[in-house]
Design a protein around this motif. Sequence first.
Motif, short mmCIF file in Angstrom:
data_model
loop_
_atom_site.label_atom_id
_atom_site.label_comp_id
_atom_site.label_asym_id
_atom_site.label_seq_id
_atom_site.Cartn_x
_atom_site.Cartn_y
_atom_site.Cartn_z
N CYS A 15 0.84 -1.20 0.00
CA CYS A 15 0.00 0.00 0.00
C CYS A 15 0.88 1.26 0.00
O CYS A 15 1.86 1.32 0.74
CB CYS A 15 -0.92 -0.01 1.22
SG CYS A 15 -1.90 1.51 1.38
N TYR A 17 0.22 4.25 1.12
CA TYR A 17 -0.15 5.29 2.06
C TYR A 17 0.61 5.18 3.39
O TYR A 17 1.76 5.52 3.45
CB TYR A 17 -1.67 5.35 2.22
CG TYR A 17 -2.36 5.81 0.93
CD1 TYR A 17 -1.93 6.96 0.28
CD2 TYR A 17 -3.40 5.10 0.35
CE1 TYR A 17 -2.52 7.40 -0.89
CE2 TYR A 17 -4.01 5.54 -0.82
CZ TYR A 17 -3.57 6.69 -1.44
OH TYR A 17 -4.16 7.13 -2.59
N CYS A 18 0.00 4.70 4.46
CA CYS A 18 0.68 4.89 5.76
C CYS A 18 1.79 3.86 6.00
O CYS A 18 1.98 2.92 5.25
CB CYS A 18 -0.35 4.88 6.89
SG CYS A 18 -0.77 3.26 7.52
N VAL A 20 2.12 1.45 7.99
CA VAL A 20 1.83 0.09 8.45
C VAL A 20 2.35 -0.91 7.41
O VAL A 20 2.82 -1.99 7.75
CB VAL A 20 0.31 -0.10 8.70
CG1 VAL A 20 0.00 -1.54 9.09
CG2 VAL A 20 -0.16 0.84 9.79
N GLY A 21 2.29 -0.52 6.12
CA GLY A 21 2.86 -1.37 5.08
C GLY A 21 2.01 -2.57 4.73
O GLY A 21 2.52 -3.68 4.50
N CYS A 22 0.69 -2.37 4.63
CA CYS A 22 -0.20 -3.48 4.27
C CYS A 22 0.12 -3.98 2.85
O CYS A 22 0.45 -3.20 1.97
CB CYS A 22 -1.65 -3.04 4.31
SG CYS A 22 -2.19 -2.55 5.94
N LEU A 49 -7.99 -4.17 4.45
CA LEU A 49 -7.47 -2.86 4.05
C LEU A 49 -8.36 -1.77 4.63
O LEU A 49 -9.55 -1.98 4.85
CB LEU A 49 -7.45 -2.71 2.53
CG LEU A 49 -6.46 -3.60 1.75
CD1 LEU A 49 -6.74 -3.51 0.26
CD2 LEU A 49 -5.02 -3.20 2.04
N CYS A 50 -7.80 -0.58 4.85
CA CYS A 50 -8.62 0.56 5.27
C CYS A 50 -9.14 1.27 4.02
O CYS A 50 -8.79 0.90 2.90
CB CYS A 50 -7.78 1.49 6.15
SG CYS A 50 -6.68 2.56 5.23
N LYS A 52 -8.41 3.96 2.53
CA LYS A 52 -7.37 4.49 1.63
C LYS A 52 -6.73 3.35 0.82
O LYS A 52 -6.57 3.44 -0.39
CB LYS A 52 -6.29 5.23 2.43
CG LYS A 52 -6.74 6.58 2.94
CD LYS A 52 -5.58 7.41 3.42
CE LYS A 52 -5.03 6.94 4.74
NZ LYS A 52 -5.79 7.34 5.93
N GLY A 53 -6.35 2.28 1.54
CA GLY A 53 -5.71 1.16 0.85
C GLY A 53 -6.62 0.54 -0.20
O GLY A 53 -6.19 0.20 -1.31
N HIS A 182 -3.55 4.96 11.33
CA HIS A 182 -2.89 3.67 11.04
C HIS A 182 -3.89 2.55 11.31
O HIS A 182 -3.70 1.73 12.24
CB HIS A 182 -1.65 3.50 11.94
CG HIS A 182 -0.70 4.65 11.87
ND1 HIS A 182 -0.77 5.73 12.70
CD2 HIS A 182 0.32 4.88 11.02
CE1 HIS A 182 0.17 6.59 12.37
NE2 HIS A 182 0.84 6.12 11.35
N PRO A 183 -4.96 2.51 10.52
CA PRO A 183 -6.07 1.62 10.88
C PRO A 183 -5.71 0.14 11.05
O PRO A 183 -6.26 -0.53 11.92
CB PRO A 183 -7.06 1.81 9.72
CG PRO A 183 -6.70 3.13 9.13
CD PRO A 183 -5.23 3.30 9.33
N LEU A 184 -4.77 -0.35 10.23
CA LEU A 184 -4.49 -1.79 10.34
C LEU A 184 -3.53 -2.11 11.50
O LEU A 184 -3.48 -3.24 11.97
CB LEU A 184 -3.98 -2.35 9.01
CG LEU A 184 -5.09 -2.85 8.06
CD1 LEU A 184 -5.83 -4.03 8.66
CD2 LEU A 184 -6.08 -1.77 7.69
FE1 SF4 Z 1 -2.65 1.35 3.56
FE2 SF4 Z 1 -4.60 1.62 5.34
FE3 SF4 Z 1 -2.83 -0.37 5.55
FE4 SF4 Z 1 -2.09 2.12 6.06
S1 SF4 Z 1 -3.57 0.91 7.23
S2 SF4 Z 1 -0.95 0.65 4.85
S3 SF4 Z 1 -3.29 3.27 4.56
S4 SF4 Z 1 -4.32 -0.10 3.92
#
Ligand code: SF4
Length: 686
Positions: A15, A17-18, A20-22, A49-50, A52-53, A182-184
């Motif tokens: 991902c 975005y943030c 966390v690195g999903c 995924l959140c 954004k992801g 950092h939702p995940l």
């Molecule tokens: Fe992407 Fe959301 Fe995971 Fe952050 S928490 S890496 S924005 S999917």
Amino acid sequence: MEAIKSTLKYVPTTCPYCGVGCTLNLVVNDGKLVGVEPYKRSPINEGKLCPKGATCWEAVQHPDRLTHPLIKKGDKFEKATWDEAIDLITKKFTEISDKNGARALGFQTSCRTVNEDCYALQKWARVAFQTNNVDNCARICHGPSVAGLSLSFGSGAATNPFEDVLNSDLIVMWGSNAVEAHPLAARRVMQAKKKGTPIIVVDPRYSATARLADTWVRFTPSTHIALANNMMYYIIREGLEDKEFIKERTKGFDDLKMMAEKYADATRIHGVPQETVKDIALQYAKAKNAVIIYCLGITELTTGTDNVRSMGNLALLTGNVGRPGVGVNPLRGQNNVQGACDMGAYPNVYSGYQKCEDAANRARMEKAWGVKDGSLPDWYGSTLTEQINDCGDVIKAMYILGLNPVVTYPDSNHVKRSLGKLDFLVIQDIYWTESCQYADVVLPGTCFAEKDGTFTSGERRVNRVRKAVDGPGESKYDWEIIGMLAKKMGLKGFDWTSAKEVWDDMRACTPSMFGVTYEKMEKPESVHWPCPTEEHPGTPILHCGKFSAADGKGTMFGLEYRPPAEVADAEYPYTMMTGRLIFHYHSRTQTDRCEDLHREVPESYVQINTEDAKELGIRQHEKIKITSRRGETITTARVTDDVAPKVLYMTMHFNEGVNNLTNTALDPMSKMPELKHCAVKVEKVA
Ligand code: SF4
């Protein structure tokens, strides 16, 4: 239907975005991105995924993408060829460097682009221009983490992986709204809560994360050090410090103890009742394994480094470092905050935090990069924030890769004035941003879906980024553009033909990452650095048995509380705090081009307390004007008790938004600006 199915391709990647690195699969049909699919084998996000992801692919093929190099002629930008752009940039940078010296150039790279791009840019700056004026935007989010954790533990990185909270007996989230930012990572905290682990959230605002807490501690904004010292006073008074750990593995206890005694009752500073301070202190000290997770509420202040060291103090005092379920973990807001720093896009270190001031390191890098003995500079370069302050003075030309300073740096008006004073500015990006109008040359790079490479997440895990589609028009890989500039100048060591070659160039001169190979990253769990040899399995948990500091010890510090640089007064009676939203990312360059995310939050707003709104005659959703000593913004009021009286909260994503107001005062150690705290006044708009 059959025909459509047969052209579908799933490309596992990370991902954008943030931090966390999903991991996710980009779905490609006929050379175009059409969606994302869960990557269930990911040990980080397990297929979840959140928002954004889940929508990260939508902005990639937007018609607004930059497709050609642009050169400013008069007031207008005109399409140019790559040869014209490369010629002009190398000519101007060489002229300015020859005339004004190595300190006249500034290089800034993004925490959003891949490691390989960050490594390439700092190598070019150092080899071509013998300058250490190279930095990345971690400076304005986690610069204090790098400085503070290095001082406390000997390494400026997170101590434990995200999923390790499942081994904790107590989770303290301090200055972190992980549920939105950092939702995940927050999902792991929720999993821990479900199995009964108590959660303490320390935040002045009743955030989405505070709603998760068993104990929510509202405190006066920016008084972290006073609160931590007050907690440590109780821990020591009750004899709950870990005496054996302190004796065997740390130094500085006496200083800390003396300072903590001065904060025996600091309610007048932090506003938290003493029963609550004592309660959370004893909960933390008595837990078998307690972890602290923190974020920008701790770092984005002029006391940022000391705030981080205060978190280190708490962990060292109670022996909560160096095993599963414990530690001090900063959550990184952008996908590659960790990596951009690891790659040496920093003014005092090469990749892997090898200090430039050390003659042996310089000699080793000169040999590795094939440059003349004694040519690499030993001085501490200018940081990102200092470069902006020095535009038109010391700094004459700047190269900005993947950043939008006009929106994301503090005091937007100051940033605009500064960029306008440069003799020459290059911006390399994927979209036309608010900052591009100040550039002389704009170059089209490629985004995460269009190139190979790596991102390093907040837990030091190096994750693969894989190319799914071609970039638009004449865009190029960002490391490739840097290679073109270097080769035009006749430099050797920049003739990479793939991202893997850039990575191998980096790891060959970086002992702590030598063993992190692309082959190892093929596994879904990839690998955490340090990983010094190709046989090494990587290091998910730091400081086991010995700290990374030269003497192997953790250091506790007696730290005095200092108020923010600008506090509320009669003229500006409100305190403005800033933060993030779950639906947007940074200056919204990408997320606002996704229809669903735009619809969720299309414009800025401010949270204002019910009593304050009543006093000012402001009703829900009315427009209000907010003014600081640096500028003003008009936004929409959201009246709520989630913020305390005389405290306001705005997110940082909007142009002409909160960064019109924020303060450029710097943390003396990390040069972090005080983005989280400034004094403002509020008026109802007629
Ligand atoms: Fe992407 Fe959301 Fe995971 Fe952050 S928490 S890496 S924005 S999917």
